[in-house]
Scaffold this active site. Structure first.
Site, mmCIF file in Angstrom:
data_model
loop_
_atom_site.group_PDB
_atom_site.id
_atom_site.type_symbol
_atom_site.label_atom_id
_atom_site.label_comp_id
_atom_site.label_asym_id
_atom_site.label_seq_id
_atom_site.Cartn_x
_atom_site.Cartn_y
_atom_site.Cartn_z
ATOM 1 N N PHE A 15 0.848 -1.195 0.000
ATOM 2 C CA PHE A 15 0.000 0.000 0.000
ATOM 3 C C PHE A 15 0.886 1.248 0.000
ATOM 4 C CE2 PHE A 15 -1.087 3.242 3.121
ATOM 5 C CZ PHE A 15 -2.229 3.798 2.586
ATOM 6 N N LYS A 63 10.000 -5.878 12.065
ATOM 7 C CA LYS A 63 9.607 -4.814 13.002
ATOM 8 C C LYS A 63 10.297 -4.955 14.365
ATOM 9 C CE LYS A 63 5.047 -3.621 11.210
ATOM 10 N NZ LYS A 63 3.624 -3.408 11.523
ATOM 11 N N GLY A 122 -4.781 -12.922 19.395
ATOM 12 C CA GLY A 122 -3.382 -12.947 18.958
ATOM 13 C C GLY A 122 -2.478 -12.255 19.966
ATOM 14 N N GLY A 124 0.998 -11.385 18.948
ATOM 15 C CA GLY A 124 2.210 -10.983 18.218
ATOM 16 C C GLY A 124 2.462 -9.480 18.296
ATOM 17 N N GLY A 224 -8.845 -2.511 8.890
ATOM 18 C CA GLY A 224 -7.519 -1.957 9.168
ATOM 19 C C GLY A 224 -7.071 -0.848 8.230
HETATM 20 P P1 NAP Z 1 2.035 -12.112 13.362
HETATM 21 O O1 NAP Z 1 3.104 -11.742 14.329
HETATM 22 O O2 NAP Z 1 2.351 -12.982 12.200
HETATM 23 O O3 NAP Z 1 0.795 -12.815 14.116
HETATM 24 C C1 NAP Z 1 0.173 -12.262 15.214
HETATM 25 C C2 NAP Z 1 -0.391 -13.338 16.109
HETATM 26 O O4 NAP Z 1 -1.496 -13.962 15.497
HETATM 27 C C3 NAP Z 1 0.553 -14.468 16.444
HETATM 28 O O5 NAP Z 1 1.460 -14.079 17.430
HETATM 29 C C4 NAP Z 1 -0.403 -15.559 16.869
HETATM 30 O O6 NAP Z 1 -0.736 -15.426 18.264
HETATM 31 C C5 NAP Z 1 -1.645 -15.278 16.026
HETATM 32 N N1 NAP Z 1 -1.740 -16.201 14.895
HETATM 33 C C6 NAP Z 1 -0.854 -16.356 13.884
HETATM 34 N N2 NAP Z 1 -1.292 -17.310 13.029
HETATM 35 C C7 NAP Z 1 -2.467 -17.766 13.534
HETATM 36 C C8 NAP Z 1 -3.396 -18.768 13.126
HETATM 37 N N3 NAP Z 1 -3.199 -19.473 12.022
HETATM 38 N N4 NAP Z 1 -4.484 -18.957 13.896
HETATM 39 C C9 NAP Z 1 -4.709 -18.248 15.021
HETATM 40 N N5 NAP Z 1 -3.863 -17.300 15.464
HETATM 41 C C10 NAP Z 1 -2.766 -17.060 14.715
HETATM 42 O O7 NAP Z 1 1.395 -10.790 12.759
HETATM 43 P P2 NAP Z 1 1.379 -9.278 13.255
HETATM 44 O O8 NAP Z 1 2.518 -8.562 12.673
HETATM 45 O O9 NAP Z 1 1.185 -9.197 14.730
HETATM 46 O O10 NAP Z 1 0.070 -8.751 12.473
HETATM 47 C C11 NAP Z 1 -1.201 -9.318 12.745
HETATM 48 C C12 NAP Z 1 -2.216 -8.801 11.729
HETATM 49 O O11 NAP Z 1 -2.333 -7.387 11.829
HETATM 50 C C13 NAP Z 1 -1.826 -9.099 10.279
HETATM 51 O O12 NAP Z 1 -2.964 -9.486 9.571
HETATM 52 C C14 NAP Z 1 -1.343 -7.765 9.763
HETATM 53 O O13 NAP Z 1 -1.556 -7.604 8.374
HETATM 54 C C15 NAP Z 1 -2.219 -6.811 10.555
HETATM 55 N N6 NAP Z 1 -1.605 -5.483 10.668
HETATM 56 C C16 NAP Z 1 -2.273 -4.446 10.128
HETATM 57 C C17 NAP Z 1 -1.746 -3.174 10.216
HETATM 58 C C18 NAP Z 1 -2.502 -2.024 9.628
HETATM 59 O O14 NAP Z 1 -1.903 -0.965 9.400
HETATM 60 N N7 NAP Z 1 -3.791 -2.175 9.388
HETATM 61 C C19 NAP Z 1 -0.517 -2.963 10.855
HETATM 62 C C20 NAP Z 1 0.143 -4.049 11.439
HETATM 63 C C21 NAP Z 1 -0.417 -5.324 11.322
HETATM 64 P P3 NAP Z 1 -0.817 -16.756 19.181
HETATM 65 O O15 NAP Z 1 0.351 -17.585 18.768
HETATM 66 O O16 NAP Z 1 -0.733 -16.234 20.558
HETATM 67 O O17 NAP Z 1 -2.112 -17.433 18.860
#
Ligand code: NAP
Length: 252
Positions: A15, A63, A122, A124, A224
């Site tokens: 984006f 990050k 989540g 993360g 988001g």
């Molecule tokens: P991440 O570190 O890959 O995942 C976050 C958490 O989601 C993991 O720690 C895990 O927690 C859980 N998770 C991962 N895979 C899973 C699955 N298959 N089923 C259930 N839980 C699962 O990602 P992140 O960087 O934190 O980002 C998370 C989301 O936010 C993404 O979709 C990203 O695109 C979005 N985001 C959006 C913005 C925006 O500007 N809108 C900015 C940042 C991130 P557990 O292991 O504790 O279950």
């Protein structure tokens, strides 16, 4: 000409590149914004020097791992443990977290007035930024994880009572993100209702299955996209301020 960019691993769908290209063009700003895919974040200082970057954004998976390569962090970035925006000040790299600004803008739009307690799915990086915002705004919350040791609840433990007492539910997992559009977090959706507000950090697709199911049950929903736009604008303000300071000679 000033040079900015996005550091990540796989950046084919960004984006930010389009956002900044249009912004620079429309506003006559003499700058460009490159997509910079790195195999190894430890090369970041060479990349900054070679490309003469004035600042850059950072995305998955760097990050958190970029932090040891930075000279300074804002208190917010330090508290969250993640950086998505860096300013180059001379030979110093300073890390910021503008995801926080994006989350706050989204929560403001959703209006937190009647929220008793929030549930964050989540644990993360994005979840940690949401947790930080909730703490800063005195919003009580619980976390849900696949692993009982990481969160307050596992998905299996969620019941009518828990859903009723958590009137804001935030999806901070990638579940439902394109191309896996048919997936949704494993919630007991039948207990959601008009008293609920639901925020999905995912922006692609704009309406995830999580949001459409919640909407059908009468909940207020938010995706988001505002967060994404707000963090980009906040990054630009930080870079622009640094540039103005540089021009005024306050920074060497
Ligand atoms: P991440 O570190 O890959 O995942 C976050 C958490 O989601 C993991 O720690 C895990 O927690 C859980 N998770 C991962 N895979 C899973 C699955 N298959 N089923 C259930 N839980 C699962 O990602 P992140 O960087 O934190 O980002 C998370 C989301 O936010 C993404 O979709 C990203 O695109 C979005 N985001 C959006 C913005 C925006 O500007 N809108 C900015 C940042 C991130 P557990 O292991 O504790 O279950």
């Amino acid at each position: 000409m000033r040079h900015y960019g996005l550091i990540g691993k796989h950046l084919s769908h960004s984006f930010s590149a389009n956002f900044f290209r249009v912004k620079f063009e429309n506003e006559g700003i003499d700058a460009d914004y490159a997509l910079i895919e790195l195999e190894d974040i430890s090369t970041i200082r060479d990349v900054v020097a070679q490309r003469e970057l004035s600042g850059f954004n950072v995305t998955i998976p760097y990050k958190e791992s970029i932090i040891p390569h930075l000279d300074e962090l804002t208190p917010e970035a330090k508290a969250v443990g993640a950086v998505n925006c860096v300013v180059v000040r001379g030979d110093k790299l300073v890390g910021y977290n503008t995801d926080i600004t994006g989350i706050e803008a989204s929560l403001e739009w959703l209006d937190m007035e009647h929220i008793t307690r929030a549930l964050i799915l989540g644990t993360g990086g994005a979840s940690k930024a949401v947790q930080y915002v909730f703490k800063r705004n005195n919003i009580a919350f619980s976390t849900v994880s696949r692993d009982a040791e990481r969160g307050d609840y596992t998905y299996d433990a969620l019941n009518a009572d828990i859903i009723a007492t958590h009137t804001l539910i935030v999806n901070a997992t990638p579940v439902g993100m394109s191309p896996n559009k048919d997936d949704a977090p494993a919630l007991p959706y039948e207990y959601l209702g008009a008293e609920h507000k639901v925020f999905d950090l995912i922006y692609n697709p704009a309406t995830t299955l999580f949001l459409s199911r919640a909407e059908e049950l009468g909940a207020t929903t938010m995706n988001g996209i505002l967060m994404l736009q707000t963090q980009a604008i906040a990054s630009w303000h930080i870079w622009q301020r640094a540039y103005e300071e540089f021009k005024e000679g306050n920074i060497c």
